[in-house]
Motif scaffolding. Structure first.
Motif, short mmCIF file in Angstrom:
data_model
loop_
_atom_site.label_atom_id
_atom_site.label_comp_id
_atom_site.label_asym_id
_atom_site.label_seq_id
_atom_site.Cartn_x
_atom_site.Cartn_y
_atom_site.Cartn_z
N HIS A 1 -3.60 2.49 -0.91
CA HIS A 1 -4.14 1.50 0.17
C HIS A 1 -5.46 1.19 -0.26
N CYS A 2 -5.93 0.55 0.75
CA CYS A 2 -7.41 -0.04 0.31
C CYS A 2 -8.42 1.10 0.18
N GLU B 1 -0.19 -4.44 6.18
CA GLU B 1 -1.18 -4.93 7.01
C GLU B 1 -1.58 -6.41 6.59
N THR B 2 -1.40 -6.68 5.35
CA THR B 2 -1.71 -8.03 4.72
C THR B 2 -0.69 -9.15 4.83
N CYS C 1 0.79 -1.34 0.02
CA CYS C 1 0.00 0.09 -0.09
C CYS C 1 0.89 1.51 0.00
N CYS D 1 -0.86 2.46 4.53
CA CYS D 1 -1.37 1.43 5.10
C CYS D 1 -1.76 1.57 6.40
N ASP D 2 -2.84 0.93 7.02
CA ASP D 2 -3.26 1.14 8.16
C ASP D 2 -2.76 1.81 9.44
N ALA E 1 -7.28 2.18 6.62
CA ALA E 1 -6.38 3.22 6.12
C ALA E 1 -7.15 4.50 5.55
FE1 FES Z 1 -2.78 -1.66 3.44
FE2 FES Z 1 -5.66 -2.32 3.39
S1 FES Z 1 -3.82 -3.45 3.47
S2 FES Z 1 -4.58 -0.28 3.73
#
Ligand code: FES
Length: 573
Positions: free
Chosen positions: A195-196, A87-88, A55, A123-124, A202
């Motif tokens: 990002h998402c 995050e992932t 992200c 990312c988050d 995020a």
């Molecule tokens: Fe990075 Fe959702 S995985 S913002």
């Protein structure tokens, strides 16, 4: 207003002694001319770029654009890397490392000749960790959010990153998606850098930064690959130099009023429940009084204006085209502290005065909101003496008042081993209780609170059940999910004492979460309870387990609350 204070970096570069020579000389290896060491504000560009954090994979490009702006304004940009949190990817959970990353940011800023900071986030956890660290130093600081991906697409439909994950079990086992179908979704949902693009954590964090006043207006929703993201980055580079000259530090922007504004805006956009834990941690770094109860008192009555997935229809790209966060801020004026200042020196209401909504289906108005009372609810009761949270807007209305039989899983491994057992004694009226996923227990408080329902109930068509845990939930997920139970089970909270067959009452309107077991019985169970073996005996994880605070305080480390300012007591000798 210009400030004539001596630059902090002059303590490194402005000296004519041996150490002044040393500090300048080694920077000369990078080819800077004399005037770069002569009273130019040094701007640290704190970069969470990493190929392990997809992200944030574009943030080196963004950093170069920020540098353009810094140089144009007469500053000296110096980019530095900090711990990035994907995050992932990261195991067991990025939340275990949020506080570690914040330490990295804090010490990197303080130890170096930096006058002002640009935080490049995405990312988050990369947003709260960098803001937390920067707050503990308290220099002029601006956030440049990396921006969301473009909308996901699959067979003509808009799909949101993150949100689809939670449907995969159902898609594969109930709707019979093939491996080829899933492969097509994998690519279709990740069409660009960024990002998402749902209102997951995020996007919530980017909006939090903007509503706190830490970004230039409109920054949060600009897609990562939109040329205007680079324009925003360049303008942010220019602005941070002025902020240093004005000595516009974080603590002047992040007042109690700014935190209250962020809570209101988070409710109006339907932001992630993770917002609570991160905002509490940020406030703790600055010593701004903020409690879990404030989120309910300030935010729960706020109307929902933004129609974004996971609870709504659209995605961040649509939000940007509809006018972005300034439209929400303008619409919510009567709820906000409008004089709260932001990084550009203007108030939050001045910044949104000319905002125009271009699509009322994406951004509604307080007069005709998508939902009333959309903010987080904070629950209390014997099952969560220090509180628990639920996002009513993501829950099923028929479950908001519910009494059900507990089906207990002692930890996440126990859950995985038994949830799809055809003989598991469970129906849709039961309440799934998951223990051992709090800050200490997992460790790191992962996003597992929205555990999948048993396969046999999914196949029956059941879409939602009440789930209770001491963990968190992804902002991309939904359901009637009670989260952040404090105190957590692993330190002996009442959650640890729940047994299969106990009756639990959830009443969101009454803000109640009650374990219907007599006090004498709970006392007897507590006497028998044994704390689980800690998950680490050395290293950072041991340090984390020993020092992490409970969710209702923001899950920061006790030794990190507060700040140490920007002074360095000893020179490099
Ligand atoms: Fe990075 Fe959702 S995985 S913002």
């Amino acid at each position: 207003m210009r400030n004539n204070k001596k630059l902090r970096s002059a303590d490194w570069f402005g000296k004519s002694d041996k150490m002044g020579f040393v500090h300048r000389s080694w920077f000369r290896t990078q080819g800077y001319p004399d005037d770069y060491f002569q009273n130019k504000p040094v701007i640290g560009i704190c970069n969470t770029w990493s190929e392990l954090t997809p992200c944030n994979g574009h943030l080196r490009d963004i950093a170069e654009v920020v540098k353009r702006g810094v140089i144009e304004a007469g500053g000296f940009p110096l980019e530095f890397p900090v711990t990035s949190l994907g995050e992932t990817v990261m195991r067991p959970t990025t939340m275990l490392f949020r506080n570690l990353a914040s330490m990295d940011v804090e010490e990197s800023i303080r130890a170096n000749p930096i006058d002002g900071v640009v935080l490049l986030t995405g990312c988050d956890k990369t947003t709260p960790s960098t803001i937390m660290g920067a707050c503990s130093v308290d220099l002029p600081t601006i956030v440049v959010p990396g921006g969301p991906m473009l909308n996901g697409r699959f067979r003509g439909e808009c799909i949101g990153s993150g949100s689809f994950n939670w449907l995969i079990k159902e898609k594969q086992n109930v709707e019979n998606y093939t491996a080829a179908d899933i492969n097509e979704v994998e690519i279709g949902v990740a069409r660009s850098q960024g990002h998402c693009m749902t209102m997951g954590t995020a996007s919530t964090m980017a909006c939090m930064a903007e509503s706190l006043g830490l970004t230039l207006p409109g920054a949060a929703a600009i897609p990562a690959v939109d040329a205007r993201k680079k324009v925003m980055a360049q303008l942010s580079g220019r602005r941070i130099v002025e902020m240093v000259r004005e000595d516009l530090k974080l603590s002047r922007i992040l007042t109690r009023a700014a935190f209250e504004n962020a809570i209101v805006i988070n409710s109006a956009i339907g932001g992630s429940s993770n917002f609570i834990i991160h905002l509490l941690a940020i406030a703790g770094r600055l010593g701004v009084p903020l409690t879990l109860e404030d989120f309910d008192a300030i935010g729960s009555k706020v109307p929902l204006l933004l129609n974004l997935k996971p609870s709504g229809k659209y995605l961040m790209e649509d939000f940007y085209y509809a006018g972005g966060l300034p439209v929400i801020i303008k619409e919510m004026q009567s709820w906000l502290h409008n004089k709260a200042i932001t990084v550009n020196g203007k108030s939050i209401s001045d910044n949104s005065a000319v905002a125009t909504c271009y699509n009322n289906d994406v951004i509604a108005t307080p007069a005709a909101p998508l939902q009333q009372n959309a903010g987080m609810a904070v629950l209390k009761g014997n099952l969560c003496e220090n509180g628990a949270v639920i996002k009513p807007s993501a829950a099923s209305p028929h479950l908001l008042k519910h009494r059900g039989r507990a089906v207990v899983f002692e930890n996440i491994e126990d859950y995985h081993a038994r949830i799809d057992d055809p003989d598991l004694d469970i129906d849709e009226h039961c309440i799934i209780v998951l223990k051992g996923v709090g800050p200490v227990g997992y460790p790191g408080m992962p996003e597992v609170g929205n555990v999948d329902l048993p396969l046999k109930l999914l196949q029956k068509g059941v879409k939602d059940m009440v789930r209770i845990s001491d963990g968190r939930m992804s902002g991309t997920a939904g359901g009637t999910v009670v989260l952040h139970v404090s105190p957590e089970s692993s330190i002996g909270g009442v959650l640890a004492l729940v047994q299969n067959g106990d009756m639990i009452e959830l009443d969101v309107a009454a803000r109640k979460l009650h374990l219907d077991v007599p006090v004498e019985e709970l006392t007897a169970r507590k006497a028998q309870w044994q704390s689980p073996t800690p998950m680490a005996t050395r290293g950072y994880v041991k340090f984390y387990i020993d020092h992490v605070q409970q969710a209702h305080l923001g899950a920061d480390l006790d030794v990190l609350r507060g700040g140490s300012g920007s002074e360095v007591v000893r020179d490099l000798h």
